[in-house]
Design a protein around this motif. Structure first.
Motif, PDB file in Angstrom:
ATOM      1  N   GLY A   1      42.557  33.174  -3.665  1.00 12.32           N
ATOM      2  CA  GLY A   1      41.997  32.600  -4.933  1.00 12.32           C
ATOM      3  C   GLY A   1      42.676  31.488  -5.425  1.00 12.32           C
ATOM      4  O   GLY A   1      42.240  30.765  -6.440  1.00 12.32           O
ATOM      5  N   GLU A   2      43.827  31.123  -4.808  1.00 14.22           N
ATOM      6  CA  GLU A   2      44.665  29.916  -5.080  1.00 14.22           C
ATOM      7  C   GLU A   2      44.254  28.695  -4.733  1.00 14.22           C
ATOM      8  O   GLU A   2      43.978  28.452  -3.391  1.00 14.22           O
ATOM      9  N   SER A   3      43.915  27.800  -5.655  1.00 14.99           N
ATOM     10  CA  SER A   3      43.690  26.624  -5.146  1.00 14.99           C
ATOM     11  C   SER A   3      44.727  25.310  -5.103  1.00 14.99           C
ATOM     12  O   SER A   3      45.819  25.659  -5.814  1.00 14.99           O
ATOM     13  N   VAL A   4      44.462  24.362  -4.272  1.00 16.91           N
ATOM     14  CA  VAL A   4      45.604  23.521  -3.987  1.00 16.91           C
ATOM     15  C   VAL A   4      44.815  22.096  -3.823  1.00 16.91           C
ATOM     16  O   VAL A   4      43.742  21.762  -3.062  1.00 16.91           O
ATOM     17  N   THR A   5      45.321  20.952  -4.290  1.00 17.49           N
ATOM     18  CA  THR A   5      44.813  19.656  -4.141  1.00 17.49           C
ATOM     19  C   THR A   5      45.530  18.987  -2.949  1.00 17.49           C
ATOM     20  O   THR A   5      46.621  18.755  -2.871  1.00 17.49           O
ATOM     21  N   VAL A   6      44.681  18.397  -1.956  1.00 15.44           N
ATOM     22  CA  VAL A   6      45.254  17.830  -0.658  1.00 15.44           C
ATOM     23  C   VAL A   6      44.852  16.210  -0.601  1.00 15.44           C
ATOM     24  O   VAL A   6      43.463  16.070  -0.800  1.00 15.44           O
ATOM     25  N   GLU A   7      45.696  15.402  -0.336  1.00 18.02           N
ATOM     26  CA  GLU A   7      45.138  13.974  -0.371  1.00 18.02           C
ATOM     27  C   GLU A   7      45.190  13.649   0.942  1.00 18.02           C
ATOM     28  O   GLU A   7      46.333  13.695   1.903  1.00 18.02           O
ATOM     29  N   ILE A   8      44.146  12.833   1.231  1.00 14.15           N
ATOM     30  CA  ILE A   8      44.031  12.504   2.874  1.00 14.15           C
ATOM     31  C   ILE A   8      43.897  10.804   2.668  1.00 14.15           C
ATOM     32  O   ILE A   8      43.184  10.258   2.074  1.00 14.15           O
ATOM     33  N   PRO A   9      44.846  10.300   3.111  1.00 20.65           N
ATOM     34  CA  PRO A   9      44.985   8.755   3.261  1.00 20.65           C
ATOM     35  C   PRO A   9      44.161   8.148   3.962  1.00 20.65           C
ATOM     36  O   PRO A   9      43.343   8.705   4.864  1.00 20.65           O
ATOM     37  N   LYS A  10      43.730   6.871   3.797  1.00 27.02           N
ATOM     38  CA  LYS A  10      42.700   6.242   4.587  1.00 27.02           C
ATOM     39  C   LYS A  10      43.423   5.900   5.861  1.00 27.02           C
ATOM     40  O   LYS A  10      44.591   5.709   6.306  1.00 27.02           O
ATOM     41  N   GLY A  11      42.406   6.040   6.917  1.00 24.71           N
ATOM     42  CA  GLY A  11      42.742   6.058   8.526  1.00 24.71           C
ATOM     43  C   GLY A  11      43.624   7.344   9.006  1.00 24.71           C
ATOM     44  O   GLY A  11      43.955   7.132  10.085  1.00 24.71           O
ATOM     45  N   ALA A  12      43.525   8.058   8.411  1.00 24.42           N
ATOM     46  CA  ALA A  12      44.051   9.337   8.997  1.00 24.42           C
ATOM     47  C   ALA A  12      43.443  10.044   9.831  1.00 24.42           C
ATOM     48  O   ALA A  12      41.954  10.552   9.447  1.00 24.42           O
ATOM     49  N   PHE A  13      43.904  10.747  11.087  1.00 20.00           N
ATOM     50  CA  PHE A  13      43.128  11.299  11.954  1.00 20.00           C
ATOM     51  C   PHE A  13      43.164  12.821  11.817  1.00 20.00           C
ATOM     52  O   PHE A  13      43.902  13.331  11.028  1.00 20.00           O
ATOM     53  N   GLY A  14      42.772  13.574  13.067  1.00 18.50           N
ATOM     54  CA  GLY A  14      42.765  14.978  12.891  1.00 18.50           C
ATOM     55  C   GLY A  14      44.129  15.548  12.972  1.00 18.50           C
ATOM     56  O   GLY A  14      44.322  16.513  11.950  1.00 18.50           O
ATOM     57  N   SER A  15      45.327  14.890  13.693  1.00 18.26           N
ATOM     58  CA  SER A  15      46.385  15.553  13.690  1.00 18.26           C
ATOM     59  C   SER A  15      47.130  15.180  12.383  1.00 18.26           C
ATOM     60  O   SER A  15      47.792  16.116  11.541  1.00 18.26           O
ATOM     61  N   GLU A  16      47.001  14.155  11.635  1.00 17.34           N
ATOM     62  CA  GLU A  16      47.592  13.941  10.474  1.00 17.34           C
ATOM     63  C   GLU A  16      46.878  14.693   9.196  1.00 17.34           C
ATOM     64  O   GLU A  16      47.481  15.305   8.454  1.00 17.34           O
ATOM     65  N   ILE A  17      45.479  14.695   9.284  1.00 25.86           N
ATOM     66  CA  ILE A  17      44.763  15.730   8.378  1.00 25.86           C
ATOM     67  C   ILE A  17      45.228  17.140   8.304  1.00 25.86           C
ATOM     68  O   ILE A  17      45.567  17.628   7.558  1.00 25.86           O
ATOM     69  N   GLY A  18      45.381  17.753   9.601  1.00 20.81           N
ATOM     70  CA  GLY A  18      45.913  19.075   9.919  1.00 20.81           C
ATOM     71  C   GLY A  18      47.284  19.051   9.551  1.00 20.81           C
ATOM     72  O   GLY A  18      47.683  20.279   8.975  1.00 20.81           O
ATOM     73  N   ARG A  19      48.166  18.355   9.538  1.00 21.31           N
ATOM     74  CA  ARG A  19      49.572  18.445   9.150  1.00 21.31           C
ATOM     75  C   ARG A  19      49.703  18.524   7.612  1.00 21.31           C
ATOM     76  O   ARG A  19      50.423  19.271   7.070  1.00 21.31           O
ATOM     77  N   ARG A  20      48.775  17.586   7.068  1.00 19.39           N
ATOM     78  CA  ARG A  20      48.967  17.722   5.487  1.00 19.39           C
ATOM     79  C   ARG A  20      48.354  19.205   5.027  1.00 19.39           C
ATOM     80  O   ARG A  20      48.926  19.470   3.972  1.00 19.39           O
ATOM     81  N   LEU A  21      47.243  19.673   5.656  1.00 24.34           N
ATOM     82  CA  LEU A  21      46.712  20.818   5.335  1.00 24.34           C
ATOM     83  C   LEU A  21      47.780  21.875   5.620  1.00 24.34           C
ATOM     84  O   LEU A  21      47.657  22.749   4.730  1.00 24.34           O
ATOM     85  N   LYS A  22      48.450  21.881   6.662  1.00 27.44           N
ATOM     86  CA  LYS A  22      49.505  22.958   7.015  1.00 27.44           C
ATOM     87  C   LYS A  22      50.514  22.857   5.884  1.00 27.44           C
ATOM     88  O   LYS A  22      50.897  23.992   5.372  1.00 27.44           O
ATOM     89  N   THR A  23      51.000  21.742   5.602  1.00 27.31           N
ATOM     90  CA  THR A  23      52.042  21.460   4.629  1.00 27.31           C
ATOM     91  C   THR A  23      51.748  22.158   3.361  1.00 27.31           C
ATOM     92  O   THR A  23      52.487  22.770   2.437  1.00 27.31           O
ATOM     93  N   ALA A  24      50.438  21.915   2.807  1.00 31.47           N
ATOM     94  CA  ALA A  24      49.899  22.373   1.580  1.00 31.47           C
ATOM     95  C   ALA A  24      49.455  24.067   1.669  1.00 31.47           C
ATOM     96  O   ALA A  24      49.278  24.646   0.668  1.00 31.47           O
ATOM     97  N   GLY A  25      49.794  24.573   2.710  1.00 31.32           N
ATOM     98  CA  GLY A  25      49.482  25.861   3.043  1.00 31.32           C
ATOM     99  C   GLY A  25      47.929  26.411   3.205  1.00 31.32           C
ATOM    100  O   GLY A  25      47.451  27.497   3.140  1.00 31.32           O
ATOM    101  N   VAL A  26      47.218  25.421   3.467  1.00 35.32           N
ATOM    102  CA  VAL A  26      45.906  25.664   3.461  1.00 35.32           C
ATOM    103  C   VAL A  26      45.493  26.247   4.986  1.00 35.32           C
ATOM    104  O   VAL A  26      44.718  27.251   5.078  1.00 35.32           O
ATOM    105  N   VAL A  27      45.872  25.760   6.149  1.00 40.68           N
ATOM    106  CA  VAL A  27      45.610  26.269   7.359  1.00 40.68           C
ATOM    107  C   VAL A  27      47.085  26.620   7.990  1.00 40.68           C
ATOM    108  O   VAL A  27      48.044  26.319   7.443  1.00 40.68           O
ATOM    109  N   LYS A  28      46.938  27.373   9.145  1.00 43.53           N
ATOM    110  CA  LYS A  28      48.136  27.882   9.753  1.00 43.53           C
ATOM    111  C   LYS A  28      48.846  27.154  10.508  1.00 43.53           C
ATOM    112  O   LYS A  28      49.850  27.185  10.862  1.00 43.53           O
TER     113      LYS A  28
END
Length: 547
Positions: free
Chosen positions: A234-261
């Motif tokens: 139930g805990e929400s978190v805001t994740v910022e995805i910069p311009k030009g980010a690809f799958g690996s960069e997006i995944g890294r930011r999501l993992k750092t924020a605790g969204v994905v494992k």
């Protein structure tokens, strides 16, 4: 028994003795197996001697025994010195001449001492360092072995001592410990049980490390990527995805924020989703511990985006207010930061030092989607917007194409695009609207004679958006931005144009348009003469009056 074959006592030679009898000892017979010949392995030549008789068996008195001793001595000397040429011997069997050598007599044989001339007055060499056995001749001597310094200490002094279970300080003189001492009476070094424990722990840790990394290697190459299950907590978190980010960069930011494992799980889910490559830059409101597939689906849903959307044609005053709301700061905070720090936000050189500007950042807060959340500084967001504008303007070639359009530089081209953005009602209008601007700017045109006369410039300086404006009101207001009062372009852009308006300014139509009007507020109609324009204005007024 001595090397001369005569014992120390009265016991006779035994027939099994290798020196007994005449078994061919002239260098033919070798020592029994397991025995080393005397004098460095060279065979020795001994005279054949009969078995020593017991006392009382020596014939008739001392003369017989003495004569027999002389005979034995003479035979021995002849065999011993036979290789020295024609050596002469005296009647007693001794070598003659200046180089004669006296053999070493047997100290236990009184007859040999008498034959050699020992009368008890001669010195006893057997009690000196030169004692029997006699030194070997120089030609038969062996060199002393060289002392080695690269010796192996052996198991008692080296490796074995480490595992012996002792310690280094075990120098006790207690009885029973003499057998644990090394050479020279020095105590052997011993190691305590702690040392063995350390070795075991090191080896055990090494094996554990190898096992761990081996498992990780297997997981990375062949195992499934770690992933959460379900739609998240139930805990929400805001994740910022910069311009030009690809799958690996997006995944890294999501993992750092605790969204994905894991990053790999997100990349796999994105590749399996048909629209996975459509994830845009911006801020996303997600949940923690989501499965990678759920995270991809939510990011593709516009409802998840928590971005600040800057619309095309927005003025800076409106943008500053929206930033203040997102950051949760007092109204006017962002506007003050922009006025004080605009030179530090990344404006290009051609955008600086223009006179009479209302806002130096107008035209550089590029319309797009931006991640804005509490805790950020206003200048950080403004700097990102300016950077996005610079990238777009450079990509479109504003600086390179301005001269070809009859303009002084990219600053005027950006201003034309902002006018087209402000007056146009659809994307189809921008090219025609840009042509209207260029035609009116011509000083000798027969329609406006160089006057631009756009209502949008008056509304900009007034910070309003009215359409019911009288000509008297417009022409009486003295301001550099009022194009009814001043000919030519305003001092700078009056809004932040989008990509379509920019492209329209770069590639205007060439149909001769001078006038435009929107009858329904959605589309514009263009005319080439003032008469045609006035006819359209009458239609518009009639529609508003209900006629």
């Amino acid at each position: 028994m001595t090397e001369y074959g005569r014992g120390q006592g009265s016991e006779p030679w035994h027939p099994e003795d290798p020196l007994f009898g005449d078994g061919g000892w002239e260098g033919q017979q070798q020592a029994p197996s397991g025995q080393q010949p005397a004098y460095g392995g060279q065979p020795q030549h001994y005279p054949q001697q009969p078995q020593q008789p017991q006392y009382g068996d020596w014939g008739t008195g001392d003369q017989a025994g003495y004569g027999q001793a002389q005979q034995y001595q003479q035979q021995y000397n002849q065999q011993q010195y036979g290789n020295q040429g024609h050596q002469q011997y005296d009647e007693n069997g001794w070598p003659t001449g200046t180089h004669a050598q006296a053999p070493y007599p047997d100290p236990a044989d009184p007859y040999a001492q008498q034959a050699a001339g020992y009368d008890g007055q001669q010195p006893d060499y057997y009690g000196t360092p030169d004692a029997y056995p006699p030194p070997e001749p120089p030609g038969r001597r062996r060199e002393e072995p060289e002392q080695r310094t690269d010796w192996d200490p052996g198991p008692d002094q080296g490796e074995h001592a480490f595992f012996a279970g002792g310690d280094d300080d075990d120098d006790s003189d207690e009885p029973g410990r003499a057998d644990r001492r090394g050479r020279g009476g020095k105590p052997k070094k011993r190691r305590s049980g702690c040392a063995c424990l350390v070795v075991v722990l090191v080896f055990g840790g090494g094996l554990a490390g190898v096992g761990y990394f081996g498992y990780q290697f297997y997981q990375d190459r062949f195992g499934a990527a770690p992933d959460y299950a379900g739609d998240g907590t139930g805990e929400s978190v805001t994740v910022e995805i910069p311009k030009g980010a690809f799958g690996s960069e997006i995944g890294r930011r999501l993992k750092t924020a605790g969204v994905v494992k894991s990053v790999d799980a997100f990349i796999s889910a994105q590749q399996q989703n048909p629209d996975g490559d459509k994830i845009q830059a911006g801020a996303y409101l997600l949940k923690k511990e989501m499965s990678a597939a759920s995270a991809v689906e939510l990011m593709l849903d516009p409802k998840s985006q928590n971005n600040l959307i800057i619309a095309e044609g927005s003025r800076n005053t409106r943008i500053y207010g929206e930033i203040d709301k997102r950051l949760g700061v007092a109204s006017g905070t962002t506007a003050k930061a922009a006025k004080a720090k605009y030179k530090d936000l990344g404006l290009p050189d051609w955008a600086l030092d223009h006179p009479n500007l209302k806002d130096p950042l107008e035209g550089f807060l590029y319309p797009s989607s931006y991640a804005v959340s509490k805790g950020q500084k206003p200048e950080t967001i403004l700097k990102e917007m300016v950077a996005r504008a610079n990238d777009t303007y450079e990509e479109l070639g504003l600086e390179k194409k301005a001269k070809s359009l009859g303009l002084d530089g990219p600053w005027e081209l950006l201003t034309v695009a902002s006018l087209a953005q402000a007056e146009g009602t659809s994307h189809d209008d921008f090219r025609k609207m840009a042509e209207v601007v260029y035609n009116r700017l011509k000083a000798g045109n027969p329609q406006t004679y160089g006057a631009l006369e756009f209502d949008s410039t008056y509304n900009y300086v007034k910070n309003q958006s009215k359409i019911d404006l009288t000509i008297a009101e417009l022409k009486q207001y003295n301001n550099p931005y009022n194009t009814y009062y001043v000919k030519g372009l305003p001092p700078g852009p009056i809004d932040n144009p989008g990509e379509e308006a920019l492209k329209g300014a770069l590639n205007p139509t060439k149909d001769g348009w001078y006038y435009f009007i929107s009858l329904d507020g959605k589309t514009s109609k263009f005319t080439k003469t003032l008469a045609e324009h006035e006819k359209l204005v009458a239609e518009f007024n009639e529609s508003r009056n209900g006629g």
